[in-house]
Write a protein that holds these residues in place. Sequence first.
Motif, PDB file in Angstrom:
ATOM      1  N   GLU A 168       0.832  -1.190   0.000  1.00  0.00           N
ATOM      2  CA  GLU A 168       0.000   0.000   0.000  1.00  0.00           C
ATOM      3  C   GLU A 168       0.875   1.252   0.000  1.00  0.00           C
ATOM      4  OE1 GLU A 168      -3.884  -1.780   2.403  1.00  0.00           O
ATOM      5  OE2 GLU A 168      -2.737  -0.113   3.228  1.00  0.00           O
ATOM      6  N   ARG A 169       0.278   2.333  -0.478  1.00  0.00           N
ATOM      7  CA  ARG A 169       0.993   3.611  -0.453  1.00  0.00           C
ATOM      8  C   ARG A 169       1.176   4.046   0.998  1.00  0.00           C
ATOM      9  NH1 ARG A 169      -0.765   7.814  -4.892  1.00  0.00           N
ATOM     10  NH2 ARG A 169      -2.800   7.449  -3.968  1.00  0.00           N
ATOM     11  N   GLU A 170       2.366   4.560   1.313  1.00  0.00           N
ATOM     12  CA  GLU A 170       2.665   4.942   2.689  1.00  0.00           C
ATOM     13  C   GLU A 170       3.220   6.361   2.753  1.00  0.00           C
ATOM     14  OE1 GLU A 170       5.668   2.448   4.412  1.00  0.00           O
ATOM     15  OE2 GLU A 170       7.190   2.974   2.922  1.00  0.00           O
ATOM     16  N   PHE A 171       2.981   6.989   3.874  1.00  0.00           N
ATOM     17  CA  PHE A 171       3.494   8.330   4.140  1.00  0.00           C
ATOM     18  C   PHE A 171       5.011   8.288   4.298  1.00  0.00           C
ATOM     19  CE2 PHE A 171       3.810  12.496   5.903  1.00  0.00           C
ATOM     20  CZ  PHE A 171       4.682  12.401   6.976  1.00  0.00           C
ATOM     21  N   VAL A 172       5.677   9.303   3.753  1.00  0.00           N
ATOM     22  CA  VAL A 172       7.134   9.410   3.882  1.00  0.00           C
ATOM     23  C   VAL A 172       7.531  10.663   4.665  1.00  0.00           C
ATOM     24  CG1 VAL A 172       9.298   9.701   2.623  1.00  0.00           C
ATOM     25  CG2 VAL A 172       7.554   8.124   1.752  1.00  0.00           C
ATOM     26  N   ALA A 173       7.048  11.828   4.232  1.00  0.00           N
ATOM     27  CA  ALA A 173       7.457  13.071   4.877  1.00  0.00           C
ATOM     28  C   ALA A 173       6.443  14.165   4.581  1.00  0.00           C
ATOM     29  CB  ALA A 173       8.839  13.508   4.390  1.00  0.00           C
ATOM     30  N   ALA A 174       6.398  15.162   5.465  1.00  0.00           N
ATOM     31  CA  ALA A 174       5.505  16.302   5.282  1.00  0.00           C
ATOM     32  C   ALA A 174       6.197  17.564   5.765  1.00  0.00           C
ATOM     33  CB  ALA A 174       4.195  16.094   6.035  1.00  0.00           C
ATOM     34  N   ILE A 175       5.771  18.678   5.199  1.00  0.00           N
ATOM     35  CA  ILE A 175       6.316  19.976   5.600  1.00  0.00           C
ATOM     36  C   ILE A 175       5.175  20.986   5.616  1.00  0.00           C
ATOM     37  CG2 ILE A 175       6.956  20.612   3.234  1.00  0.00           C
ATOM     38  CD1 ILE A 175       9.486  21.957   4.483  1.00  0.00           C
ATOM     39  N   SER A 176       5.182  21.848   6.620  1.00  0.00           N
ATOM     40  CA  SER A 176       4.124  22.844   6.742  1.00  0.00           C
ATOM     41  C   SER A 176       4.252  23.909   5.661  1.00  0.00           C
ATOM     42  CB  SER A 176       4.182  23.495   8.122  1.00  0.00           C
ATOM     43  OG  SER A 176       5.427  24.165   8.291  1.00  0.00           O
ATOM     44  N   TRP A 177       3.223  24.751   5.534  1.00  0.00           N
ATOM     45  CA  TRP A 177       3.220  25.763   4.479  1.00  0.00           C
ATOM     46  C   TRP A 177       4.394  26.724   4.620  1.00  0.00           C
ATOM     47  CZ3 TRP A 177       3.040  30.836   5.962  1.00  0.00           C
ATOM     48  CH2 TRP A 177       2.599  31.085   7.254  1.00  0.00           C
ATOM     49  N   SER A 178       4.783  26.981   5.859  1.00  0.00           N
ATOM     50  CA  SER A 178       5.879  27.927   6.107  1.00  0.00           C
ATOM     51  C   SER A 178       7.235  27.260   6.056  1.00  0.00           C
ATOM     52  CB  SER A 178       5.691  28.581   7.474  1.00  0.00           C
ATOM     53  OG  SER A 178       5.788  27.597   8.485  1.00  0.00           O
ATOM     54  N   GLY A 179       7.248  25.951   6.110  1.00  0.00           N
ATOM     55  CA  GLY A 179       8.507  25.227   6.131  1.00  0.00           C
ATOM     56  C   GLY A 179       9.105  25.063   7.510  1.00  0.00           C
ATOM     57  N   THR A 180       8.423  25.562   8.517  1.00  0.00           N
ATOM     58  CA  THR A 180       8.984  25.518   9.869  1.00  0.00           C
ATOM     59  C   THR A 180       8.714  24.194  10.585  1.00  0.00           C
ATOM     60  OG1 THR A 180       6.991  26.583  10.724  1.00  0.00           O
ATOM     61  CG2 THR A 180       8.861  28.011  10.165  1.00  0.00           C
ATOM     62  N   LEU A 181       7.723  23.443  10.109  1.00  0.00           N
ATOM     63  CA  LEU A 181       7.416  22.154  10.726  1.00  0.00           C
ATOM     64  C   LEU A 181       7.579  21.045   9.697  1.00  0.00           C
ATOM     65  CD1 LEU A 181       4.141  23.091  12.643  1.00  0.00           C
ATOM     66  CD2 LEU A 181       6.451  22.895  13.594  1.00  0.00           C
ATOM     67  N   ASN A 182       8.167  19.936  10.113  1.00  0.00           N
ATOM     68  CA  ASN A 182       8.224  18.780   9.230  1.00  0.00           C
ATOM     69  C   ASN A 182       8.068  17.504  10.043  1.00  0.00           C
ATOM     70  OD1 ASN A 182      10.931  18.232  10.228  1.00  0.00           O
ATOM     71  ND2 ASN A 182      11.609  19.847   8.861  1.00  0.00           N
ATOM     72  N   ASP A 183       7.768  16.440   9.320  1.00  0.00           N
ATOM     73  CA  ASP A 183       7.458  15.158   9.936  1.00  0.00           C
ATOM     74  C   ASP A 183       7.916  14.062   9.000  1.00  0.00           C
ATOM     75  OD1 ASP A 183       4.403  13.340  10.742  1.00  0.00           O
ATOM     76  OD2 ASP A 183       6.375  13.307  11.709  1.00  0.00           O
ATOM     77  N   TYR A 184       8.419  12.967   9.576  1.00  0.00           N
ATOM     78  CA  TYR A 184       8.949  11.879   8.772  1.00  0.00           C
ATOM     79  C   TYR A 184       8.454  10.528   9.271  1.00  0.00           C
ATOM     80  CZ  TYR A 184      12.324  15.405   7.214  1.00  0.00           C
ATOM     81  OH  TYR A 184      12.911  16.537   6.692  1.00  0.00           O
ATOM     82  N   ALA A 185       8.330   9.601   8.356  1.00  0.00           N
ATOM     83  CA  ALA A 185       8.108   8.218   8.745  1.00  0.00           C
ATOM     84  C   ALA A 185       9.365   7.707   9.441  1.00  0.00           C
ATOM     85  CB  ALA A 185       7.798   7.368   7.517  1.00  0.00           C
ATOM     86  N   ASN A 186       9.186   6.804  10.387  1.00  0.00           N
ATOM     87  CA  ASN A 186      10.335   6.281  11.124  1.00  0.00           C
ATOM     88  C   ASN A 186      11.351   5.614  10.201  1.00  0.00           C
ATOM     89  OD1 ASN A 186       9.420   7.145  13.630  1.00  0.00           O
ATOM     90  ND2 ASN A 186       8.304   5.248  14.017  1.00  0.00           N
ATOM     91  N   SER A 187      10.861   5.023   9.129  1.00  0.00           N
ATOM     92  CA  SER A 187      11.742   4.279   8.234  1.00  0.00           C
ATOM     93  C   SER A 187      12.710   5.169   7.460  1.00  0.00           C
ATOM     94  CB  SER A 187      10.908   3.468   7.242  1.00  0.00           C
ATOM     95  OG  SER A 187      10.053   4.317   6.494  1.00  0.00           O
ATOM     96  N   VAL A 188      12.430   6.474   7.393  1.00  0.00           N
ATOM     97  CA  VAL A 188      13.296   7.374   6.625  1.00  0.00           C
ATOM     98  C   VAL A 188      13.933   8.454   7.490  1.00  0.00           C
ATOM     99  CG1 VAL A 188      11.852   6.990   4.598  1.00  0.00           C
ATOM    100  CG2 VAL A 188      11.530   9.068   5.959  1.00  0.00           C
ATOM    101  N   LYS A 189      13.544   8.528   8.754  1.00  0.00           N
ATOM    102  CA  LYS A 189      14.050   9.570   9.638  1.00  0.00           C
ATOM    103  C   LYS A 189      15.562   9.485   9.733  1.00  0.00           C
ATOM    104  CE  LYS A 189      11.030  10.373  12.721  1.00  0.00           C
ATOM    105  NZ  LYS A 189      10.152  10.305  13.915  1.00  0.00           N
ATOM    106  N   GLY A 190      16.218  10.634   9.576  1.00  0.00           N
ATOM    107  CA  GLY A 190      17.671  10.688   9.625  1.00  0.00           C
ATOM    108  C   GLY A 190      18.338  10.462   8.280  1.00  0.00           C
TER     109      GLY A 190
END
Length: 122
Positions: free
Chosen positions: A44-66
């Motif tokens: 299935e399709r899975e989430f990898v990363a996200a970034i807020s509109w301003s670029g100040t917040l981001n989030d990553y899947a554990n499998s790609v973090k770092g």
Amino acid sequence: QEQLVESGGGKVPPGGSLTLSCAASGLTFSTYAMGWFRQAPGKEREFVAAISWSGTLNDYANSVKGRFTISRDNAKNTVYLQMNSLSPEDTAVYYCAADQNIIRLHTAPNYWGQGTQVTVSS
């Protein structure tokens, strides 16, 4: 009409790096949270990363973090995904996504790109 166009995919050896780009048009880019997803064969399709509109917040899947870094340039209406230390498990079609709600972006974004293939193989 809203459009997201990914580029930068290709084949890279294990341990290599690749940078994906996603150019947006037809939407007010600076008001959208942006994200990357991927879908490997038979999965299935899975989430990898996200970034807020301003670029100040981001989030990553554990499998790609770092290893992966998401960034954006609002002047160019473009979001990027820098991928380092790639392994065969990262092989997938990578999709760009957009939504004005960063929470909804993680599960059901309003807009999707067509995808770009990333293959990690020697």
